[in-house]
Enzyme design. Structure first.
Site, PDB file in Angstrom:
ATOM      1  N   THR A   1       0.820  -1.216   0.000  1.00 32.53           N
ATOM      2  CA  THR A   1       0.000   0.000   0.000  1.00 32.53           C
ATOM      3  C   THR A   1       0.853   1.265   0.000  1.00 32.53           C
ATOM      4  O   THR A   1       2.080   1.218   0.113  1.00 32.53           O
ATOM      5  CB  THR A   1      -0.934  -0.004   1.218  1.00 32.53           C
TER       6      THR A   1
ATOM      7  N   SER B   1       1.413   8.710   5.092  1.00 32.51           N
ATOM      8  CA  SER B   1       0.827   8.692   3.754  1.00 32.51           C
ATOM      9  C   SER B   1       1.939   8.993   2.768  1.00 32.51           C
ATOM     10  O   SER B   1       2.560  10.054   2.832  1.00 32.51           O
ATOM     11  CB  SER B   1      -0.291   9.734   3.623  1.00 32.51           C
ATOM     12  N   ARG B   2       2.201   8.046   1.861  1.00 33.89           N
ATOM     13  CA  ARG B   2       3.309   8.239   0.927  1.00 33.89           C
ATOM     14  C   ARG B   2       2.953   9.198  -0.198  1.00 33.89           C
ATOM     15  O   ARG B   2       3.808   9.537  -1.003  1.00 33.89           O
ATOM     16  CB  ARG B   2       3.749   6.880   0.373  1.00 33.89           C
ATOM     17  N   VAL B   3       1.699   9.601  -0.286  1.00 35.69           N
ATOM     18  CA  VAL B   3       1.308  10.641  -1.236  1.00 35.69           C
ATOM     19  C   VAL B   3       1.510  12.014  -0.609  1.00 35.69           C
ATOM     20  O   VAL B   3       1.922  12.962  -1.257  1.00 35.69           O
ATOM     21  CB  VAL B   3      -0.157  10.445  -1.679  1.00 35.69           C
TER      22      VAL B   3
END
Length: 511
Positions: free
Chosen positions: A347, A373-375
């Site tokens: 994810t 959150s990698r975004v």
């Protein structure tokens, strides 16, 4: 009349009758077709071993003598391992098995919206017969990398701690992880409820849940008007393990139909821990070699091929999105267990719910230090990025300082003020299960709290101050709220108006 004339008449009648009989026989002749008919060799709990179907393909639907359905799972040289999609009652060794020449598929289209279905698309509500636009195989290849666009549009959940500190974008895959009874489902359902006026379609996939729990979720969705844009794919612990295994793929196939039309979809998988256990159960029954924790070696692949199908498509490919919120359960806060680590690596980030915070009454119990959150800020409104930029770092520093202060160390005045400020931030981040907030409300409240305007308010009254500030938004800050919703930056004048309103609220609550 002469004898010759009689013979001619009888000959004509005989010829007509014979021709009619021949035509009748031709019309009644059955159409011949070649069918593969197999036999059940043996039956186990949830599986059946079948022989005599050399042309069967993987994931093809089989029909047993009593009408029960099965799915081809193993393709061995002499036998086929089928998993039963229905109850095994009535299936015995020696029974006839026929191919259907179609892989497992589900109905798709507008007809599924607002319905409660099983993974084969059969209704589980009282909504009547389903009339779908088409059917779609549950297994589909994930979109190619070049067919995807970056994630940049926010998907608001209505929760301050998520939208500010762990932002989610449309097309992202954000894992929700935590121990049992820490509020994982509540975050997923809250995200669905918050999409009411956004145009985002929602799917809730219950995998092996208790019937009472599924009923409660459906009741919440229906009472709050969310079933108008939501589809529930429901399987309970009493269903066959094959149904539990197929459930997330069925939900994803239905969602992909809308993504291909350029629409935005949110899908919640509750939860993939039970999905992995269903797959382990089927694999062990079919005597596949076990690996770590008795899971088969491809348990990582069954989840990666599912979650890779959620993405943001390019405009020339439809431009739609699927945002996935898979849920996974940990035991004793062991986030490094086998299935959780697999899903974390697949994810684009995780929201970790801490049982310690839950016991302390911090709801939702999101552990900011372990959540990511990698975004990141790419999926936030501009005003959110301004307000939440230093909030995460400051809140993490407060948590460290609070742990240090428990040892009885004497704190300097600046540290004491930072500690009191952090306590107000923590109180602001608390939120009821259905007390969802719009993005403008969140930005206004977080700006006021982040700048310390509530620091003089007693800690137990911070929630009251927040509600009062939200109540004054239509009167004093509607223009600011509109600009935030239109993704505009906050001007100095906007910030000044927010500060003035917050100071008025705080002044009436100071001791």
């Amino acid at each position: 009349m002469s004898t010759t004339d009689d013979q001619d008449i009888f000959a004509g009648v005989t010829e007509d009758v014979g021709t009619a009989v021949e035509r009748g026989l031709d019309a009644a002749a059955p159409a011949l077709s070649v069918r593969e008919v197999g036999r059940v060799v043996r039956v186990g709990p949830g599986v059946a071993i079948v022989s005599g179907l050399p042309g069967a393909q993987s994931e093809e639907v089989l029909r047993f003598r009593g009408g029960q359905l099965g799915m081809v799972f193993n393709l061995d040289r002499e036998e086929i391992g089928a998993v039963l999609m229905d109850a095994r009652s009535g299936i015995e060794a020696g029974d006839e098995v026929r191919r259907t020449h179609r892989v497992t598929d589900v109905p798709v289209g507008e007809a599924v919206i607002g319905r409660v279905l099983d993974p084969l698309g059969r209704p589980r509500d009282n909504g009547g017969e389903l009339r779908p636009d088409a059917r779609r195989p549950i297994e589909q290849p994930a979109p190619a990398v070049l067919d995807r666009d970056p994630v940049g549009t926010p998907l608001q959940t209505g929760l301050k701690v998520v939208d500010a500190l762990v932002p989610i974008g449309r097309g992202q895959r954000e894992l929700i992880v935590g121990d049992r009874q820490t509020g994982k489902t509540a975050i997923g359902i809250g995200a669905i409820l918050h999409q009411r006026d956004t145009g985002v379609l929602c799917f809730y996939c219950a995998i092996g849940q208790r019937s009472s729990g599924i009923s409660k979720v459906i009741a919440d969705l229906r009472n709050r008007g969310a079933m108008e844009y939501t589809t529930v794919i429901a399987t309970t612990g009493e269903d066959a393990p094959a149904l539990r295994f197929a459930a997330p793929y069925a939900a994803m196939a239905m969602a992909e139909h809308f993504m291909g039309q350029g629409r935005d979809v949110l899908i919640v998988f509750d939860d993939l821990t039970r999905h992995a256990r269903a797959y382990r159960e089927l694999s062990l029954l079919l005597r596949r070699p076990p690996g770590r924790e008795a899971f088969p070696g491809d348990v990582f692949y069954i989840h990666s091929r599912l979650l890779e199908r959620s993405t943001h498509l390019r405009k020339d490919k439809g431009g739609g999105t699927i945002t996935a919120l898979p849920i996974v359960e940990t035991q004793a806060q062991n986030i490094s267990a086998y299935i959780p680590t697999n899903l974390i690596s697949i994810t684009d980030g995780q929201i970790y719910l801490s049982p310690t915070l839950f016991q302390q009454g911090q709801l939702p119990p999101v552990d900011v230090g372990r959540s990511v959150s990698r975004v990141g800020g790419k999926a936030q409104l501009k005003a959110f990025r301004e307000v939440a930029g230093d909030l995460r770092l400051g809140y993490s520093q407060f948590q460290e300082l609070e742990r240090f202060s428990r040892y009885g160390a004497r704190l300097e005045e600046a540290q004491r003020k930072r500690l009191e400020h952090g306590k107000r931030i923590r109180r602001i981040l608390q939120q009821g299960e259905h007390d969802l907030m719009s993005a403008p409300e969140q930005v206004i409240v977080l700006l006021a709290a982040g700048e310390g305007l509530f620091d003089r308010v007693p800690e137990h009254r911070v929630g009251e101050a927040e509600r009062e500030l939200r109540r004054r938004i239509p009167e004093r800050l509607q223009g600011v709220a509109d600009r935030i919703g239109d993704n505009e930056k906050l001007t100095d004048e906007d910030k000044g108006r927010i500060r003035d309103a917050a100071k008025d609220v705080a002044k009436g609550m100071e001791p």
